[in-house]
Design a protein around this motif. Structure first.
Motif, PDB file in Angstrom:
ATOM      1  N   LYS A 174       0.808  -1.224   0.000  1.00 28.31           N
ATOM      2  CA  LYS A 174       0.000   0.000   0.000  1.00 28.31           C
ATOM      3  C   LYS A 174       0.843   1.278   0.000  1.00 28.31           C
ATOM      4  O   LYS A 174       0.417   2.308  -0.510  1.00 28.31           O
ATOM      5  N   LYS A 175       2.052   1.186   0.584  1.00 32.37           N
ATOM      6  CA  LYS A 175       2.864   2.399   0.669  1.00 32.37           C
ATOM      7  C   LYS A 175       3.432   2.820  -0.683  1.00 32.37           C
ATOM      8  O   LYS A 175       4.009   3.911  -0.798  1.00 32.37           O
ATOM      9  N   LYS A 179      -2.263   7.832  -0.726  1.00 34.40           N
ATOM     10  CA  LYS A 179      -3.549   7.559  -0.089  1.00 34.40           C
ATOM     11  C   LYS A 179      -4.680   8.290  -0.817  1.00 34.40           C
ATOM     12  O   LYS A 179      -4.485   9.357  -1.381  1.00 34.40           O
ATOM     13  N   ASN A 180      -5.839   7.662  -0.771  1.00 38.75           N
ATOM     14  CA  ASN A 180      -7.070   8.259  -1.295  1.00 38.75           C
ATOM     15  C   ASN A 180      -7.003   8.519  -2.794  1.00 38.75           C
ATOM     16  O   ASN A 180      -7.723   9.380  -3.310  1.00 38.75           O
ATOM     17  N   GLU A 181      -6.120   7.830  -3.491  1.00 37.86           N
ATOM     18  CA  GLU A 181      -6.068   7.943  -4.950  1.00 37.86           C
ATOM     19  C   GLU A 181      -6.317   6.568  -5.563  1.00 37.86           C
ATOM     20  O   GLU A 181      -6.000   5.541  -4.964  1.00 37.86           O
TER      21      GLU A 181
END
Length: 303
Positions: A174-175, A179-181
C-alpha cells in the motif's frame, strides 16, 4: 562370543538361575553352563556371583548386561528390516513438493504412511521454480507435488492426478501508492516500480509475455517467500499466489491490482506426479492413494 551366548547370559541374568533359564530357552542346564563359561573365558571377567540358590551379577556383569541387551535389540531390528524389505516394502521414499503447493494433506499423508510402515524412511524436501519435476526426471524422487502444465508431458512420461489449485494475483504494498487515490489500472502506470520475478525457471516460461509487459526495472528472487518479503518491504510489484499473502490482503497491507491488460482470473493447477515407468513399493503406493483421496475431493469440489 556368539549371539546365542549373549542371549543365554541375558536370560540367566533376568531369571537369576540357570535352571529357570534352561526351561525358558528349552535347553539343558549343562548347555547353558558351558555357554556361560565360554563367554566368561573369552571376556576374561566373572559375570555372576553365586549366592546360595540364586545368581547375582557382578559389577562388570551388570555393566555388560546393558550393552548385551542393546545388541540383541539391534539384531531384532535388523531382522525386522529384512522382513520389511522381503515383503516388498521400500527402505526409503523421497517426496518432493514445491513450496507454493504447501498443503497439510502432504504432511498428513506422510504421517499416515509412516505409522503403517515405521521402518521406511521418508525424505521430504521442498523446492522452488519447478525443480521438483526436474528432480523427479533425474531419478531423485518418487513422488512430487507441483504446479502443472500440459507442456510438461513433452519432458517425460508422467502419471499425474489433480491435487489442488491456487489463484495468481498481482499485488503491491500500500505504501507504493498515494492515499485516497485510485490504484493503477494498467501496467504502464507501474513502469516506475520494479517488477518482482523469479530468477530462473528450470522449464522456461515467458512470464513477461504472459503479463504482456516488459519491465525495464526488475528484481529477481529465487523463491516465493523472498518475493513476498520484497512485496512487504515495498520493493516492487508482481504476480504471487494469493494464498501466500491472504492475511496481508485482509489487513490491507498488500493490495491486489486489477490491471486492464489481464482481464481474467489466473488459476494454476497442482498435481501429484510420478514417472510412469517408476514403480512404487507398498508404502509408496499407500501414500499415493492417500494423496489421491485428496485429489478426488478436489475434483468433486471443482465440479
Amino acid at each position: 562370543m556368539t549371539l546365542e551366548q549373549i542371549r543365554v547370559f541375558i536370560t540367566v541374568a533376568q531369571l537369576g538361575s540357570i535352571a529357570a533359564a534352561a526351561e525358558t530357552l528349552h535347553k539343558t542346564q549343562s548347555a547353558l553352563s558351558i555357554a556361560l563359561k565360554r563367554l566368561q573365558d573369552e571376556l576374561n571377567i566373572e559375570l555372576f556371583h553365586r549366592q546360595q540358590y540364586r545368581l547375582s551379577l557382578t559389577v562388570a556383569g551388570a555393566k555388560l548386561l546393558r550393552h548385551c541387551e542393546y545388541l540383541v535389540k539391534q539384531q531384532n531390528h535388523v531382522l525386522d528390516i529384512a522382513k520389511h524389505l522381503a515383503n516388498g516394502i521400500e527402505s526409503k521414499i523421497d517426496v518432493i513438493y514445491e513450496t507454493v503447493c504447501h498443503d497439510e494433506a502432504i504432511f498428513s499423508a506422510i504421517s499416515k504412511a509412516h505409522q503403517r510402515f515405521p521402518l521406511t524412511e521418508f525424505y521430504l524436501s521442498s523446492e522452488n521454480n519447478l525443480r521438483s519435476i526436474k528432480r523427479l526426471i533425474d531419478g531423485e524422487g518418487d513422488i512430487a507435488i507441483s504446479p502443472w502444465m500440459d507442456q510438461f508431458n513433452e519432458l517425460a512420461d508422467f502419471e499425474t492426478l489433480p491435487f489442488s489449485r491456487f489463484k495468481i494475483i498481482i499485488a503491491a504494498h500500500k505504501k507504493q501508492f498515494p492515499k485516497n487515490e485510485p490504484l493503477p489500472k494498467s501496467v504502464t502506470e507501474l513502469e516506475y516500480l520494479p517488477l518482482l520475478m523469479p530468477q530462473s525457471l528450470i522449464f522456461q516460461l515467458d512470464l513477461e509475455r504472459l503479463l504482456g509487459f516488459v519491465s525495464p526495472l526488475q528484481i529477481r528472487t529465487n523463491d516465493l517467500w523472498a518475493q513476498k518479503a520484497m512485496l512487504m518491504n515495498g520493493g516492487g510489484w508482481g504476480c504471487i499466489p494469493s494464498h501466500l499473502i491472504e492475511h496481508e490482503l485482509k489487513t490491507g497491507e498488500l493490495l491486489e491490482l486489477k490491471l486492464e491488460e489481464i482481464s481474467y482470473d489466473a488459476y494454476v493447477e497442482t498435481r501429484i506426479i510420478k514417472l510412469l515407468n517408476h514403480s512404487l513399493g507398498i508404502a509408496g503406493k499407500e501414500m499415493w492413494q492417500t494423496l489421491a483421496s485428496k485429489a478426488a475431493n478436489f475434483n468433486l469440489n471443482s465440479e
